[in-house]
Design an enzyme around this catalytic site. Structure first.
Site, mmCIF file in Angstrom:
data_model
loop_
_atom_site.group_PDB
_atom_site.id
_atom_site.type_symbol
_atom_site.label_atom_id
_atom_site.label_comp_id
_atom_site.label_asym_id
_atom_site.label_seq_id
_atom_site.Cartn_x
_atom_site.Cartn_y
_atom_site.Cartn_z
ATOM 1 N N HIS A 1 90.446 -2.710 80.435
ATOM 2 C CA HIS A 1 90.243 -1.824 81.521
ATOM 3 C C HIS A 1 88.681 -1.802 81.832
ATOM 4 C CE1 HIS A 1 89.592 0.805 77.939
ATOM 5 N NE2 HIS A 1 90.853 1.088 77.887
ATOM 6 N N ASP B 1 96.800 -0.028 82.260
ATOM 7 C CA ASP B 1 96.297 1.288 81.194
ATOM 8 C C ASP B 1 97.188 2.428 81.994
ATOM 9 O OD1 ASP B 1 95.065 2.763 79.561
ATOM 10 O OD2 ASP B 1 93.376 3.072 80.731
ATOM 11 N N HIS C 1 100.785 2.355 78.390
ATOM 12 C CA HIS C 1 101.204 3.266 77.315
ATOM 13 C C HIS C 1 102.345 3.707 77.752
ATOM 14 C CE1 HIS C 1 96.882 3.759 75.821
ATOM 15 N NE2 HIS C 1 96.822 3.550 76.862
ATOM 16 N N LYS D 1 94.704 -3.282 68.365
ATOM 17 C CA LYS D 1 94.184 -2.547 69.296
ATOM 18 C C LYS D 1 92.854 -1.718 68.641
ATOM 19 C CE LYS D 1 92.597 -0.651 72.951
ATOM 20 N NZ LYS D 1 93.436 0.244 74.296
ATOM 21 N N HIS E 1 88.982 -1.167 73.397
ATOM 22 C CA HIS E 1 88.543 -0.139 74.154
ATOM 23 C C HIS E 1 87.188 -0.082 74.085
ATOM 24 C CE1 HIS E 1 89.159 3.903 76.232
ATOM 25 N NE2 HIS E 1 87.955 3.823 76.015
ATOM 26 N N HIS F 1 98.513 -4.107 79.163
ATOM 27 C CA HIS F 1 97.916 -2.840 78.669
ATOM 28 C C HIS F 1 98.753 -1.696 79.281
ATOM 29 C CE1 HIS F 1 94.285 -0.118 77.496
ATOM 30 N NE2 HIS F 1 95.271 0.656 77.551
#
Length: 356
Positions: free
Chosen positions: A179, A249, A21, A102, A139, A19
């Site tokens: 997360h 994350d 970004h 996702k 999420h 995970h």
């Protein structure tokens, strides 16, 4: 692991981050080459860009950009769940090598305005994902709603009923609760079947609510919770449970976005990821579980091949106190000001007991 038995170096397979970004534009150009710096060569890249990656061709093109920036890294591509993500598009995505979809409930984090309000309208899409052996990444928070008594401190726990419903409706669909921040989430995932797993970030293993209140560079969503919740996260990684693994994350924002009137949600750990985790695992006396958490467990769940000697390795070195850099400069050729943008990492200026 007793302190007298701690080695001076540890050699492990390259880590896998399920995970992360990697952003767009100058921020993408800056942080993507840092993936290997943090000890990672497999990355699940998040799709919440602007616009989000809602079509197969968009994800493929994004993957090509990332690959040019970090040729040695294996990027696992994802799509953003939205009404246009039909069973036909899922088939197309699977054939193109896209691994996961996702889910962002609407409004819960950065670039989630296009997110989900009603999960049941997506059941045909989930059925297609199950058929094509794709992974559903969640999420796991409900949108804040004062009338329903939902806020950022209980949004994850309130979401767990939806996780149970999805698993019951699609028992063969691989689902990752991403997360996790609460004891309730840990207990829920442990209670479900082998097709449900959970990622845990490096920063949530360190901090509680007191550490982000008033500290914007520790603020992320889901927010870190109470000491009992952090203890539950630490205990499950210490146990070596095979369905819990690393998903950083890591979510970089320019310094001014983090230190403004309304700080952006996101913690940046990419360039120091494995040293962070190793430092925490030494503190927990579970360095013997490090390889499973940063590599083996997640690769098994995502059905990736095991890493062998031919895939290379990383070597962690025990240090007297290697310090996390204070910041990293964003490489932006379009920025003509005297003060370039910077991004501040988690635990900036703090000393770690392991380095790469």
């Amino acid at each position: 692991m007793a302190s007298s038995n701690i080695p001076e170096t540890i050699t492990l397979p390259w880590a896998s981050d399920f995970h992360c970004h990697l952003r767009q534009g100058a921020m993408m150009d800056t942080v993507t080459p840092m993936v290997e710096q943090g000890g990672v060569r497999t990355v699940l890249a998040m799709p919440n860009l602007t616009p989000p990656l809602t079509k197969t061709h968009m994800a493929v093109e994004y993957g090509q950009k990332l690959q040019k920036l970090a040729p040695n890294v294996h990027f696992i591509l994802t799509l953003y769940l939205n009404p246009d993500l039909t069973p036909e598009e899922i088939k197309k995505a699977a054939e193109a090598g896209i691994t996961a979809v996702k889910v962002y409930p609407s409004g819960v984090t950065t670039n989630s305005d296009w997110g989900v309000l009603d999960f049941k309208i997506y059941y045909p899409t989930f059925a297609a994902m199950q058929e094509h052996n794709m992974v559903l990444c969640l999420h796991g928070e409900c949108p804040s709603d004062a009338d329903k008594g939902i806020c950022i401190l209980n949004a994850e726990e309130r979401f767990l009923a939806t996780l149970r419903e999805l698993h019951e409706a699609f028992p063969k669909l691989r689902i990752v609760l991403e997360h996790a921040t609460t004891k309730a989430a840990v207990d829920c995932v442990k209670s479900l079947g082998d097709t449900v797993a959970c990622t845990i970030t490096a920063h949530h293993l360190f901090i509680t609510v007191d550490d982000w209140a008033g500290q914007p560079h520790h603020f992320c969503k889901p927010v870190a919770k109470f000491p009992t919740d952090r203890d539950a996260l630490q205990q499950v990684v210490k146990s070596g449970h095979p369905r819990f693994f690393l998903g950083s994350d890591s979510a970089p924002h320019p310094r001014q976005a983090k230190q403004g009137e309304k700080p952006a949600a996101g913690v940046f750990t990419t360039p120091v990821l494995v040293p962070l985790v190793a430092t925490l695992f030494e503190k927990l006396s579970c360095l013997d579980k490090l390889e499973g958490f940063i590599s083996t467990n997640g690769r098994a769940f995502y059905q990736l091949p095991s890493l062998g000697p031919e895939d290379g390795s990383i070597t962690l070195t025990r240090s007297a106190g290697w310090a996390v850099p204070a910041s990293y400069e964003v490489q932006d050729s379009a920025n003509t000001s005297d003060k370039p943008d910077t991004v501040v990492p988690f635990m900036a200026n703090s000393k770690l007991t392991w380095s790469l």
